[in-house]
Scaffold this motif. Structure first.
Motif, PDB file in Angstrom:
ATOM      1  N   SER A  49       0.817  -1.216   0.000  1.00 34.59           N
ATOM      2  CA  SER A  49       0.000   0.000   0.000  1.00 34.59           C
ATOM      3  C   SER A  49       0.847   1.262   0.000  1.00 34.59           C
ATOM      4  N   ILE A  50       2.104   1.147   0.453  1.00 34.65           N
ATOM      5  CA  ILE A  50       3.007   2.299   0.494  1.00 34.65           C
ATOM      6  C   ILE A  50       4.101   2.102  -0.540  1.00 34.65           C
ATOM      7  N   GLU A  51       4.226   3.054  -1.461  1.00 40.13           N
ATOM      8  CA  GLU A  51       5.297   3.013  -2.448  1.00 40.13           C
ATOM      9  C   GLU A  51       6.323   4.091  -2.124  1.00 40.13           C
ATOM     10  N   LEU A  52       7.583   3.704  -2.161  1.00 40.14           N
ATOM     11  CA  LEU A  52       8.655   4.609  -1.774  1.00 40.14           C
ATOM     12  C   LEU A  52       9.450   5.067  -2.987  1.00 40.14           C
ATOM     13  N   THR A  53       9.977   6.256  -2.892  1.00 38.57           N
ATOM     14  CA  THR A  53      10.930   6.726  -3.903  1.00 38.57           C
ATOM     15  C   THR A  53      12.287   6.073  -3.619  1.00 38.57           C
ATOM     16  N   THR A  54      13.205   6.211  -4.564  1.00 36.97           N
ATOM     17  CA  THR A  54      14.552   5.654  -4.368  1.00 36.97           C
ATOM     18  C   THR A  54      15.217   6.258  -3.147  1.00 36.97           C
ATOM     19  N   GLN A  55      15.061   7.569  -2.971  1.00 39.90           N
ATOM     20  CA  GLN A  55      15.658   8.240  -1.812  1.00 39.90           C
ATOM     21  C   GLN A  55      15.071   7.710  -0.507  1.00 39.90           C
ATOM     22  N   GLU A  56      13.762   7.504  -0.483  1.00 42.45           N
ATOM     23  CA  GLU A  56      13.112   6.991   0.726  1.00 42.45           C
ATOM     24  C   GLU A  56      13.561   5.568   1.045  1.00 42.45           C
ATOM     25  N   MET A  57      13.742   4.736  -0.002  1.00 43.43           N
ATOM     26  CA  MET A  57      14.223   3.371   0.226  1.00 43.43           C
ATOM     27  C   MET A  57      15.618   3.382   0.831  1.00 43.43           C
ATOM     28  N   LEU A  58      16.472   4.277   0.350  1.00 45.77           N
ATOM     29  CA  LEU A  58      17.818   4.389   0.917  1.00 45.77           C
ATOM     30  C   LEU A  58      17.762   4.849   2.368  1.00 45.77           C
ATOM     31  N   GLN A  59      16.823   5.740   2.677  1.00 51.82           N
ATOM     32  CA  GLN A  59      16.675   6.202   4.051  1.00 51.82           C
ATOM     33  C   GLN A  59      16.163   5.081   4.956  1.00 51.82           C
ATOM     34  N   VAL A  60      15.290   4.224   4.428  1.00 48.44           N
ATOM     35  CA  VAL A  60      14.805   3.072   5.195  1.00 48.44           C
ATOM     36  C   VAL A  60      15.963   2.165   5.572  1.00 48.44           C
ATOM     37  N   VAL A  61      16.847   1.923   4.621  1.00 49.70           N
ATOM     38  CA  VAL A  61      17.950   0.967   4.821  1.00 49.70           C
ATOM     39  C   VAL A  61      19.083   1.576   5.633  1.00 49.70           C
ATOM     40  N   PHE A  62      19.475   2.796   5.295  1.00 45.59           N
ATOM     41  CA  PHE A  62      20.693   3.371   5.879  1.00 45.59           C
ATOM     42  C   PHE A  62      20.430   4.414   6.957  1.00 45.59           C
ATOM     43  N   GLY A  63      19.161   4.712   7.217  1.00 52.05           N
ATOM     44  CA  GLY A  63      18.842   5.679   8.252  1.00 52.05           C
ATOM     45  C   GLY A  63      18.453   7.020   7.668  1.00 52.05           C
ATOM     46  N   GLY A  64      17.754   7.788   8.459  1.00 48.79           N
ATOM     47  CA  GLY A  64      17.276   9.088   8.002  1.00 48.79           C
ATOM     48  C   GLY A  64      15.769   9.060   7.806  1.00 48.79           C
ATOM     49  N   GLY A  65      15.229  10.184   7.393  1.00 51.41           N
ATOM     50  CA  GLY A  65      13.796  10.273   7.127  1.00 51.41           C
ATOM     51  C   GLY A  65      12.941  10.327   8.373  1.00 51.41           C
ATOM     52  N   GLU A  66      13.542  10.740   9.511  1.00 50.05           N
ATOM     53  CA  GLU A  66      12.756  10.858  10.735  1.00 50.05           C
ATOM     54  C   GLU A  66      11.599  11.841  10.520  1.00 50.05           C
ATOM     55  N   GLY A  67      10.435  11.436  11.003  1.00 47.34           N
ATOM     56  CA  GLY A  67       9.252  12.265  10.817  1.00 47.34           C
ATOM     57  C   GLY A  67       8.460  11.906   9.579  1.00 47.34           C
ATOM     58  N   ASN A  68       9.050  11.131   8.674  1.00 47.35           N
ATOM     59  CA  ASN A  68       8.334  10.667   7.489  1.00 47.35           C
ATOM     60  C   ASN A  68       7.537   9.432   7.881  1.00 47.35           C
ATOM     61  N   ARG A  69       6.213   9.551   7.916  1.00 47.85           N
ATOM     62  CA  ARG A  69       5.351   8.467   8.396  1.00 47.85           C
ATOM     63  C   ARG A  69       5.482   7.206   7.543  1.00 47.85           C
ATOM     64  N   GLN A  70       5.606   7.391   6.225  1.00 46.49           N
ATOM     65  CA  GLN A  70       5.704   6.234   5.328  1.00 46.49           C
ATOM     66  C   GLN A  70       6.971   5.421   5.615  1.00 46.49           C
ATOM     67  N   ILE A  71       8.079   6.119   5.823  1.00 46.36           N
ATOM     68  CA  ILE A  71       9.343   5.434   6.111  1.00 46.36           C
ATOM     69  C   ILE A  71       9.253   4.680   7.434  1.00 46.36           C
ATOM     70  N   GLU A  72       8.648   5.300   8.446  1.00 44.97           N
ATOM     71  CA  GLU A  72       8.532   4.661   9.757  1.00 44.97           C
ATOM     72  C   GLU A  72       7.664   3.406   9.673  1.00 44.97           C
ATOM     73  N   ILE A  73       6.567   3.475   8.914  1.00 45.69           N
ATOM     74  CA  ILE A  73       5.678   2.311   8.767  1.00 45.69           C
ATOM     75  C   ILE A  73       6.414   1.161   8.083  1.00 45.69           C
ATOM     76  N   VAL A  74       7.166   1.492   7.035  1.00 45.44           N
ATOM     77  CA  VAL A  74       7.917   0.458   6.316  1.00 45.44           C
ATOM     78  C   VAL A  74       8.958  -0.176   7.222  1.00 45.44           C
ATOM     79  N   ARG A  75       9.644   0.648   8.019  1.00 40.87           N
ATOM     80  CA  ARG A  75      10.655   0.110   8.939  1.00 40.87           C
ATOM     81  C   ARG A  75      10.035  -0.846   9.960  1.00 40.87           C
ATOM     82  N   ILE A  76       8.856  -0.488  10.437  1.00 44.74           N
ATOM     83  CA  ILE A  76       8.226  -1.295  11.486  1.00 44.74           C
ATOM     84  C   ILE A  76       7.634  -2.583  10.921  1.00 44.74           C
ATOM     85  N   THR A  77       7.043  -2.505   9.726  1.00 42.86           N
ATOM     86  CA  THR A  77       6.298  -3.652   9.197  1.00 42.86           C
ATOM     87  C   THR A  77       7.094  -4.498   8.203  1.00 42.86           C
TER      88      THR A  77
END
Length: 325
Positions: free
Chosen positions: A26-54
Motif C-alpha cells: 500500500s506504500i510506495e517509496l521513492t529511491t531516496q526513501e528506500m535508501l533512508q529506510v535501509v541506511f537511516g534518516g527520514g525521521e518524521g516521514n510516516r511512510q518510512i517509519e511504517i515500512v521500517r516497522i512492518t
C-alpha cells in the motif's frame, strides 16, 4: 573460482527481492526513501517509519528463514541419500509445528518453551523416520513413505489439539507479514541462525564423505552412525526454528538443494552456501507474491510455496532422479 562467481548471482537476486519487498504494498517509496529506510534518516516521514516497522522485520525473517530451510534440506538429503528428503515432506516441520502448538496450549505464558518443544518433536519425527526406514541401511523409498506417514500423523494431531482447544493457529498460515514480528524477533532468529549456519559449515566435509558411500566412509575412519546423528540434529534445528516464526513452509528444502547441485555440484562447501542464499531469495520473493498477487488480500505464504513446490515435486518423481553425493 567458477563456483564463487556462481554464488554472486543469488546474492544479486536477494538484493533485487529486497528492493521489491520494500516497495510493493500500500506504500510506495521513492529511491531516496528506500535508501533512508535501509541506511537511516527520514525521521518524521510516516511512510518510512511504517515500512521500517512492518516490512523490514518481514524481510529479515523471510531471508533468514528461507536460508535455514534450504540448508536443512541440503543436510537431510546428504544424510538420507534421497533428493526428496525435505523437512516438510518427511514430517519434521509438522512435528515442530505440533510442538509449538503444544507448548502454547500447555504453557501459554511461557513462550520461551516453544523452541524446546519444537526441537523435541522435530527430533522425534526424525527418529521415527530413521526407525521405520532403516533395514540394514537407509532405504530411500522407505524414507519417503515413513516421512509421509509421520507428516500425516503430526498434522492430524495438530488439527485435533487445535480443534479441542479452539486455538487460532496463525503460525500454520505461514504468513510472514501478518504475524506481528518485530526487530526483537529478528534478533532472536539471528542468534539461532548464526548457531545453525556455523554448525552446518563445520559439517560440510562429513557430508562430502557420506556422499562417497558407507563403505568408503568407514574406510576413511568415519563413524557413519554418529555422523548421521550429528548432521540430522543440525538439520532438524535448521528446520524447526523457521517453523516457530513463520509456520510450516513447504518445499524450500526440496527445490533449492536440487537447483544448487545442478549449478555448483555436490561439494557441500559451495552447495550449503549457494542453497542458503537462493533459499533466502526464494522466500522473500514468495512473500512479495503473497502480499501483492490479489492485493489487498494476503495469501498465506505456505500456499504460494505449495503452488511452486507441488509441480516441482511431481517433476522430480517423474524424472526419477537418484541422489548423487
Amino acid at each position: 573460482m567458477k563456483n564463487l562467481i556462481k554464488i554472486i548471482l543469488p546474492t544479486i537476486l536477494i538484493v533485487i527481492c529486497i528492493i521489491m519487498a520494500l516497495n510493493i504494498g500500500s506504500i510506495e517509496l521513492t529511491t531516496q526513501e528506500m535508501l533512508q529506510v535501509v541506511f537511516g534518516g527520514g525521521e518524521g516521514n510516516r511512510q518510512i517509519e511504517i515500512v521500517r516497522i512492518t516490512r523490514i522485520p518481514s524481510i529479515f525473517i523471510a531471508l533468514l528463514g528461507g536460508t535455514m530451510l534450504a540448508v536443512s534440506g541440503v543436510l537431510l538429503q546428504a544424510v538420507m541419500k534421497n533428493p526428496l528428503a525435505d523437512p516438510s515432506i518427511i514430517g519434521i516441520t509438522s512435528g515442530a509445528s505440533f510442538g509449538v502448538l503444544l507448548a502454547t496450549t500447555l504453557f501459554p505464558s511461557m513462550l520461551f518453551l516453544e523452541p524446546l518443544f519444537a526441537l523435541i518433536f522435530g527430533l522425534l519425527a526424525c527418529g521415527l523416520i530413521y526407525g521405520l526406514a532403516w533395514k540394514g541401511t537407509l532405504n530411500p523409498v522407505r524414507v519417503i513413505l515413513a516421512g509421509v506417514a509421520i507428516n500425516t500423523l503430526f498434522s492430524g494431531l495438530e488439527s485435533f489439539v487445535s480443534y479441542m482447544t479452539s486455538s487460532a493457529l496463525t503460525s500454520a498460515l505461514g504468513s510472514i507479514s501478518t504475524t506481528g514480528q518485530n526487530m526483537n524477533d529478528v534478533k532472536m532468529l539471528c542468534l539461532y541462525f548464526t548457531i545453525g549456519i556455523i554448525s552446518s559449515f563445520l559439517l560440510y566435509k562429513k557430508c562430502n564423505v557420506l556422499g562417497l558411500g558407507e563403505h568408503n566412509a568407514h574406510s576413511l575412519g568415519i563413524n557413519v552412525d554418529k555422523t548421521r546423528l550429528l548432521i540430522s540434529l543440525v538439520a532438524v534445528f535448521m528446520a524447526i526454528i523457521p517453523t516457530i516464526y513463520i509456520g510450516p513452509i513447504s518445499f524450500v528444502g526440496l527445490i533449492i538443494p536440487h537447483i544448487g547441485r545442478k549449478v555448483v555440484g555436490n561439494n557441500h562447501k559451495y552447495l550449503i552456501l549457494y542453497s542458503g542464499l537462493l533459499g533466502g531469495a526464494l522466500l522473500i520473493c514468495a512473500d512479495v507474491i503473497s502480499r501483492s498477487i490479489i492485493y489487498p488480500i494476503e495469501i498465506p505464504l505456505n500456499t504460494i510455496m505449495a503452488l511452486l513446490g507441488g509441480p516441482f515435486f511431481l517433476y522430480m518423481i517423474r524424472k526419477g532422479d537418484t541422489y548423487a553425493g
